[in-house]
Structure formats: C-alpha cells, structure tokens
Motif scaffolding. Structure first.
Motif, PDB file in Angstrom:
ATOM      1  N   ARG A 184     -15.456   1.491   2.422  1.00 21.92           N
ATOM      2  CA  ARG A 184     -16.484   1.749   1.131  1.00 21.92           C
ATOM      3  C   ARG A 184     -17.671   1.352   0.859  1.00 21.92           C
TER       4      ARG A 184
ATOM      5  N   VAL B 255      -2.612   5.408   6.593  1.00 28.74           N
ATOM      6  CA  VAL B 255      -4.567   4.798   6.779  1.00 28.74           C
ATOM      7  C   VAL B 255      -4.610   3.834   8.276  1.00 28.74           C
TER       8      VAL B 255
ATOM      9  N   THR C 253       0.705  -1.286   0.239  1.00 30.88           N
ATOM     10  CA  THR C 253       0.447   0.114  -0.008  1.00 30.88           C
ATOM     11  C   THR C 253       1.207   1.073   0.113  1.00 30.88           C
TER      12      THR C 253
ATOM     13  N   THR D  31      -8.323  -2.541   3.582  1.00 26.62           N
ATOM     14  CA  THR D  31      -9.606  -2.026   4.484  1.00 26.62           C
ATOM     15  C   THR D  31     -10.108  -1.365   3.722  1.00 26.62           C
ATOM     16  N   GLU D  32      -9.230   0.041   2.937  1.00 32.84           N
ATOM     17  CA  GLU D  32     -10.223   1.520   2.351  1.00 32.84           C
ATOM     18  C   GLU D  32     -11.627   0.817   1.703  1.00 32.84           C
TER      19      GLU D  32
ATOM     20  N   LEU E 191      -5.659   1.579  -2.932  1.00 32.84           N
ATOM     21  CA  LEU E 191      -6.392   1.315  -1.550  1.00 32.84           C
ATOM     22  C   LEU E 191      -5.575   0.149  -0.939  1.00 32.84           C
ATOM     23  N   HIS E 192      -6.064   0.228   0.276  1.00 32.40           N
ATOM     24  CA  HIS E 192      -5.655  -0.660   1.275  1.00 32.40           C
ATOM     25  C   HIS E 192      -6.738  -1.507   0.747  1.00 32.40           C
TER      26      HIS E 192
ATOM     27  N   ALA F 176      -9.645   3.287   9.171  1.00 31.00           N
ATOM     28  CA  ALA F 176     -10.302   2.168   7.952  1.00 31.00           C
ATOM     29  C   ALA F 176     -10.439   0.849   9.185  1.00 31.00           C
TER      30      ALA F 176
END
Lengths: 465, 375
Positions: free
Chosen positions: B242, B273, B220, B237-238, B234-235, B276
C-alpha cells in the motif's frame, strides 16, 4: 484371517517398517475411489522385485490372496482387498530408473506418480502422453494395471499404447520379463499387452518400460458453446469424419455446466445445452490450420459462441471448466458415482440421450461430461448413499447405462477398468464363451486364484469352465 | 467419540476418496502411508464416529500428526475442510480429558502462564520497538507476534524502520500483546484460544486501533479470522505494498540475485495473501524472481508447524523445500513468516558448499534496499 506368524514372515522379507498391521492402518488400505471396501490382514510395501517374488512364494504356498495397490485412486474397485489377505502397496517402489533420450523410452518402478514421470521427461523435451485426471496422485503401476486413459487419448491413445516392456512376478513368485525397449517387437505372444489392464489378476508388475514421444511444439485450445446438445453431437461426428485429430475433444452437458458455474463462477453460459472443448497440438502451422477448421465446423453446426484461447492463461481458464466438472458435481450431493461406459464415436449423441432418459425415468440427477472425441463419456450420478431408496434407483440406472452402451456397440469401461464395479456386466459384453477364454488365461497364470481374487470375474475362474 | 463430527457428517461423506490430497501433504509423502493422508484420516474419524473402531493411540497419533497447512483442502475436488475437521477432533479429545501431546505440554503451559509459547516475561516483549510507539495511541497498531517479539525481532525492526522512514506513525502493543491463540487452537483448546483473542481485542481497543498489522503469518491468519470483524488486519507486506503504491517507499539499492518467494501456509492458503510479498520483492532493482514448482495455493508446507511437536520431521520437510529451491537455481529464499524462517534456517544447517542458500524474511530484505520517501 492370516496367521500372525505369516505376517511375521512377511516382515522378515521386506523389513518391519514395510509391514502394517494395526487396525487403524488396515482400515485405510481397504478402499479406493469407489464405494466398495474390504479389509486386508496386512499391508506389505515391497521395495524390490525380489521382495515381491518372496512375498508371492509365501502367499502361493499358503494360498493367501494378494491385492496389489498403487495410490488407490481407482474408479472400479480394482485395488480393494475384498477377500482380505495381503494388500501389496507398491508405492514405496517409486524410482524413475532411466530416461533414455536416444531411444526415447523410460523405465520406472510401479510406485512412480504419473505426473512425476510426465514432469521429468518434459525436462528433456519429451512427452509421456497418458494423462488421467488423477495423474498428480495415481501411480504408473495402477495406471498400467487399469490401462488408464486421459484427456489426450483421442490423438495419443491410452496407457497400453505406450507400455513396451514389463518386469512382473507370477503368482508362484517367478520373475519374468515381457517386451523390451525396441519400438518394434513381435517375438512371441504379446504378454505386455496381456498384463496391461489385467488389474493385478495375472501377475504383479514391478518394472515398467514406456515409450516417449517428442513434446508438441505448439497447441491451441478453444471452447464452443451450443444451445442444443444435438448440434454438439453432430459437431463431434463431423470433426472426426473430416479427418481431424485434435489432442482433446471434451464435452460437458447442461447439468455439468451449471454445477461448474455454481461452484466456480467462471462465466460459463448457464443457458447453454452443451460445451465442447478442443485442443490441437503439434507443428505450429498444422495447429493453426486444424484449429481454424475446427472453428469452422463448430460454426457450421450451430455453435452460438466460440472462445479461442489467445495465451496460456486463457487456455488454463478453458481447462478449468473441464477439470472442475467432477469436483463441481461432487459438491451438489454427498455421493457421486462416476461411470465410464464408452461407445463408438458416432454414437455419442445417442448415448447422451439415453443417459438423459435414464435419469428422467429414475428421477435422478446425472451430469455427463467426458471425452466425446473418443466416445468415452462420464455419466456422473449425484446422490446420497444414506438414502437406501434412492440408491436402489441409482443401481437400476447404472444397469441401464451399461445396457445402453452395449446396445450401441460400446464397452463397459473406456479407461477405469472392471474391478468390482462392473464385473457383473462382463458376460453381457463378452458372452459365456468370451468369459470362458478369459477364465482360462486367469486359471493358467494364477491356478490358486490368489492374485486379486474377485476382480473382473464374478465367478471364480477355473480350468474346467 | 467424535460425536462433534456428526455435524459434519455430510462433509465427511463428500470425500470422493480420489487421493488428490496425497500430492501436497508432506506427512503422507514422508513414508507414503495412507493412514496419514487426509483421505485416511477422514476415514478414521468416520470409523471412530460410527463406533467401527476405538479411539486408539494410533488414531490419536494420526489426528495429532497434521501440519494444519491446508494443502489437502487446496487440492480437494470436493473442497473438504480437513483442517477444520482435524481441529474439531482435537477439541473433542481435549473435552474427553485426553491431554495434549507430551511435547506440546510445555507450549500450552507457557501460553497459559506467560501468554507466549516460550515462557518468557511480558516485559521483554517490545524491547526492539521505539519507546514512544509503545506508549502512544494510534489508528495503526503493530502486532509483532510471539516468535517475532522474542526470537526474530530483526523482522520487527526492519518492518518498523520502513514505516519510520516514511514517517508513518503507528503504535506497538509490546508488553500488552498476547499470543494470538493459534498454537492452542490447533491443539484443540478453543476456550483458551478465545480468551487470548479477547485479551488482544481489549489491548487493541485501548490503543485506538483501526488497522492492525503484523509481521507474523500465523497471527495474520488468526487475527483476520478472529478480530477482522472489528479491525482491518494486514500482514506487513500488505501494508508495505500500500505504501509503495502511494509512493511513500521506494527501493534503490540493487539486489541482483535469483530470489524465490516460498509461500507460507498461514499467510497464503489460510489468509489469502499470495501477491503482496511477490509484488514487493519484484520492486527490488535487478532482482530475478523465480517460482517454486508448487506455489501459491498449491505450495507445500515447510514443516514449520511441527517445530515443537515433531522437530525431526520439521527439519526433514524444510530440507526438501530447500532442495526444490536449489533445483530451480534460487540463490535466496524469501519468506514472510517467522516460523518458515526459523524452520527453513534449521533445515539448511546441514547444507554445505555451493548447496548453501541464503534465507531471508521479506521486510528484512526490503529494508536494506529501501529509499524512504518522506511526505
């Protein structure tokens, strides 16, 4: 240079892994947070009082300088080994020995980080009040040796107000104890107070007993913004005069405010001439009353805006401004010189004016922030150490800042200590007789002048002085 | 030597020598030796740059023994990027022909030959992925990362199952994926890292990627900084947050445990991050979320970056983090990084009885509780 066989003997005392002698290691034990630098011949990490005693016996026998050191975050050069010899790093003696909740004291080794003690006693609902800005990294030994202050100094005092007992090792290796664990103690000379703030020049401290107090139940913070720094100065005086004792009363000037805003963008008013930060703590009802009274005084003295922290988050944002002062000033130019001349509280405004005049006269940028409530200001000169001409002006400005502080009835240092940085001004503050008395104490306890030589005194102290 | 650092001389001079960097540095805290703190290392780099001392084995060892966790920078009043300066110094050491430390030589050789640190074949790189995902083109492409691909593929399976359950279509690079370049970049092998970035860029273009998501924290960090100009990175978790916010994924099975999310340095300080993984975990019914005393940007590294170079230290640092988690009463440590997962599990091996603690990766934990909401 120390003979390598002597270093071998030190390794026999403390163990090989507790002695450093490689050039790249020695280089990193030569500095603190000032610009002064020295180079020890070796670094020794004692882990017991007996180690320190044996090290001192050897040092005394061979007249080797010993410079005790904590985290070396000091701001006066106190732990800089300017004469070589042994850098005695106390950082591996880092145990909390006792937290006594019946008699409200704690016993610690000198390498304990101040914030570690604060966090540990907090678990018992207790407070160790001295909170120097470097508390997350500085050690109890260093804080005691330099008599460190902090943001809560106005109400709670500084390190010396909490140290009630010490174990220390004399220059010749003898171990002795001062004070005790009682709240009252007037037996004999107050050797505890003598050692606190003695900057490692009289003995090596190996155990510290501090008193603790119950943690305050409530606190309330507010920030007052002033369009004219003179109004801020008047506010400080009136708060003090009206008998209020907030835990914290901090000031930031226009240069500092703008540096913080440049670095952090947290919504401070750039047009403001000064900010005052207050924190009241204690019983909820008292805090409520005190905070309201402070707000009243700020308004009456022309504060253009007052922000009261409604919760911990808002309190944190108020404190971010203050905590960001030095870091933000430090980002403006490569070199940042922080002074801590202190004046009587009624003279804060005069001192601020004097600093501004000095900055103007020498064409320097000096941001001032600090503990307005106890008269302890931090004029911070931002410059570039590679610019020799500018550094000359800086030196002259520093001279004049100290002159101004002394003229106003103040002192060279409120909480950073004398070390190397301020030793040449000592006679101006104390006169030749005052210095002679201090010299006699030093010479009596350290006749060979091996304990942190060159600190506090510009001239080697001796009995004949 | 270290002339490359001249460019940063003003930065190095800005070091206030305040020692704030001591507080978050596991390497310094290990034996409280100033020469291993960021302040000490900066002083040493300056000394070498100015010719005050030679670039001795001792100096090199100190340049090498840095986790690149950036805890020093997070605490530095002057905001000094010591991490970057250390990597620059390593680059110059490589340029001067000084080989990478012995215990990293195999990692470097494996990456050069097999494009992963373990020396495993390309063909094994996507065995866990649905075959159609390995074939198709998609706006959304999964980049597993080497550790996830080869050793922690439960993380990949859990992440992809969550997407499958919500009928989200994606492609997986699988055998077309290369090491992101982070391990070699940290060794000071910038050109080798750039080559890997270029290869991954091509592979992602070939799949039509617009958004890249990954289970790996290190990837990431690297993909955001090297490919963020072309792709949204995006990781996982992100991406899951979403989806959860869009109502496409929900969690129904209760998880009545005390969970502490332990921030990884690559995902947190390096990639920014922090929220998230916390946001997702907090959605688990009946979960009780705790925080480490030092968290988010002040989190302390678990030692993961030392797994290959200094395995004993890595284990020791991991154990220290676990002890802290135990001291706040955590029953489960949740992480969002395969290196943290591997290293913390290794560190936990010596724990017995009631000091045992469950260590889980976030997506794996979530997947057990997830109730997919198909469109």
């Amino acid at each position: 240079m120390m003979d390598s066989s002597l270093i071998d003997q030190l390794a026999e005392i403390v163990g090989q892994k507790n002695v450093l002698r490689a050039p790249e290691e020695l280089l990193t034990y030569g500095y603190d947070a000032t610009r002064d630098e020295g180079r020890p011949d070796c670094v020794v990490f004692p882990t017991t009082t007996e180690h320190v005693s044996a090290v001192m016996r050897l040092a005394s026998e061979h007249t080797i300088p010993v410079c005790a050191r904590g985290a070396a975050s000091g701001l006066s050069g106190g732990s800089v080994p300017i004469t070589g010899g042994i850098s005695l790093a106390m950082t591996r003696m880092n145990h909390i020995l006792e937290i006594n909740t019946d008699d409200l004291f704690a016993r610690v080794e000198p390498g304990v980080v101040v914030a570690t003690l604060i966090d540990e006693v907090a678990k018992h609902g207790l407070l160790y009040p001295p909170d120097p800005s470097s508390m997350r990294t500085c050690t109890m030994g260093g804080a005691v040796a330099e008599n460190a202050g902090g943001l809560r100094g106005l109400k709670y005092g500084v390190t010396k107000d909490y140290v009630i007992g010490l174990t220390a090792v004399a220059a010749d290796g003898r171990v002795f104890h001062t004070g005790g664990v009682t709240m009252k103690n007037v037996s004999g000379y107050d050797m505890t107070k003598l050692l606190v703030g003695s900057e490692g020049t009289l003995a090596v401290i190996t155990e510290i007993t501090v008193k603790l107090i119950p943690a305050p139940e409530a606190r309330r913070s507010l920030m007052a913004i002033f369009g004219d720094i003179r109004d801020a100065g008047r506010t400080v005086s009136e708060v003090i005069r009206s008998g209020l004792i907030p835990a914290t009363l901090e000031i930031m000037d226009r240069i500092t405010i703008n540096a913080v805003e440049d670095a952090k963008g947290i919504g401070l008013p750039r047009e403001a001439d000064a900010l005052l930060l207050f924190e009241s703590d204690g019983d909820p009802a008292v805090v409520e009353k005190e905070a309201a009274r402070i707000e009243e005084i700020c308004r009456a003295n022309g504060a253009s805006e007052i922000r009261v922290a409604a919760d911990d988050e808002e309190r944190e944002s108020i404190y971010t401004a203050r905590r960001a002062s030095l870091p933000s000033l430090a980002r403006v130019k490569p070199t940042c010189i922080l002074e801590d001349a202190t004046v009587p509280r009624s003279k804060v405004l005069e001192m601020l004016n004097a600093v501004n005049e000095i900055a103007e006269r020498h064409g320097l940028v000096i941001g001032t922030f600090g503990h307005a409530g106890d008269g302890n200001l931090h004029p911070t000169i931002i410059c570039d150490e590679r610019d020799a001409e500018e550094m000359e002006r800086v030196e002259r400005a520093i001279d004049e800042i100290f002159e101004a502080a002394l003229r106003l009835g103040g002192t060279l240092s409120g909480e950073h200590g004398i070390g190397l940085a301020k030793r040449r001004y000592m006679e101006r503050q104390f006169g030749p007789e005052g210095m002679a008395m201090m010299s006699r104490v030093k010479a009596a306890l350290d006749p060979k002048n091996i304990l942190n030589p060159g600190k506090i005194f510009e001239v080697t102290p001796c009995l004949t002085s | 030597m270290f002339d490359v650092l001249r460019e940063f001389e003003t930065d190095i001079l800005r070091c206030l020598r305040c020692a704030e960097c001591h507080a978050g540095c596991p390497v310094y805290q290990d034996d409280i030796n100033e020469s291993y703190a960021a302040r000490g290392k900066l002083r040493l780099m300056r000394a070498v740059m100015d010719g005050e001392i030679e670039l001795t084995e001792g100096v090199m060892e100190r340049i090498n023994r840095c986790l690149n966790c950036n805890a020093c920078m997070a605490r530095c009043p002057a905001g000094l990027d010591t991490d970057m300066l250390i990597i620059r110094a390593r680059c110059e050491m490589r340029d001067a022909g000084i080989p990478v430390p012995e215990n990293l030589a195999a990692v470097r050789a494996n990456i050069a030959e097999h494009r992963n640190p373990f020396g495993l074949p390309f063909s094994e790189r996507g065995g866990w992925a649905p075959p159609e995902a390995l074939e198709r083109r998609s706006d959304l492409v999964y980049f597993a990362g080497c550790a996830v691909s080869y050793s922690q593929n439960r993380m990949a399976k859990a992440a992809l199952r969550l997407l499958d359950g919500a009928d989200v279509e994606y492609a997986a690079l699988g055998p077309d994926e290369r090491c992101c370049g982070d391990p070699v970049r940290r060794m000071g092998l910038e050109r080798e890292a750039e080559q890997l970035v270029a290869e991954n860029r091509e592979a992602l273009r070939a799949r039509g990627a617009k958004t890249v998501f990954t289970s790996c924290a290190g990837c990431t960090k690297t993909l955001k900084s090297t490919l963020g100009d072309e792709f949204e990175v995006l990781h996982v978790t992100e991406l899951l947050v979403r989806m959860a916010n869009e109502g496409r994924i929900a969690f129904e099975k209760a998880f009545p445990k005390k969970v502490v999310y332990v921030d990884g340095c690559d995902l947190g300080r390096h990639a920014g991050v922090y929220e998230a993984p916390r946001d997702l975990l907090a959605r688990l019914p009946e979960v009780e979320m705790l925080e480490m005393p030092d968290n988010r940007d002040k989190a302390i590294c678990c030692g993961g970056p030392f797994v290959a170079a200094y395995p004993e230290l890595a284990k020791k640092f991991a154990l220290a983090r676990i002890e802290t988690a135990l001291s706040i009463g955590a029953e489960v440590i949740a992480v969002a990084c395969p290196t943290c997962l591997i290293n913390l599990k290794e560190g936990a091996k010596s724990l017995e009885g009631d000091r045992r603690i469950d260590i889980q990766e976030v997506a794996t934990l979530l997947q057990r509780s997830a109730k997919p909401v198909k469109k």
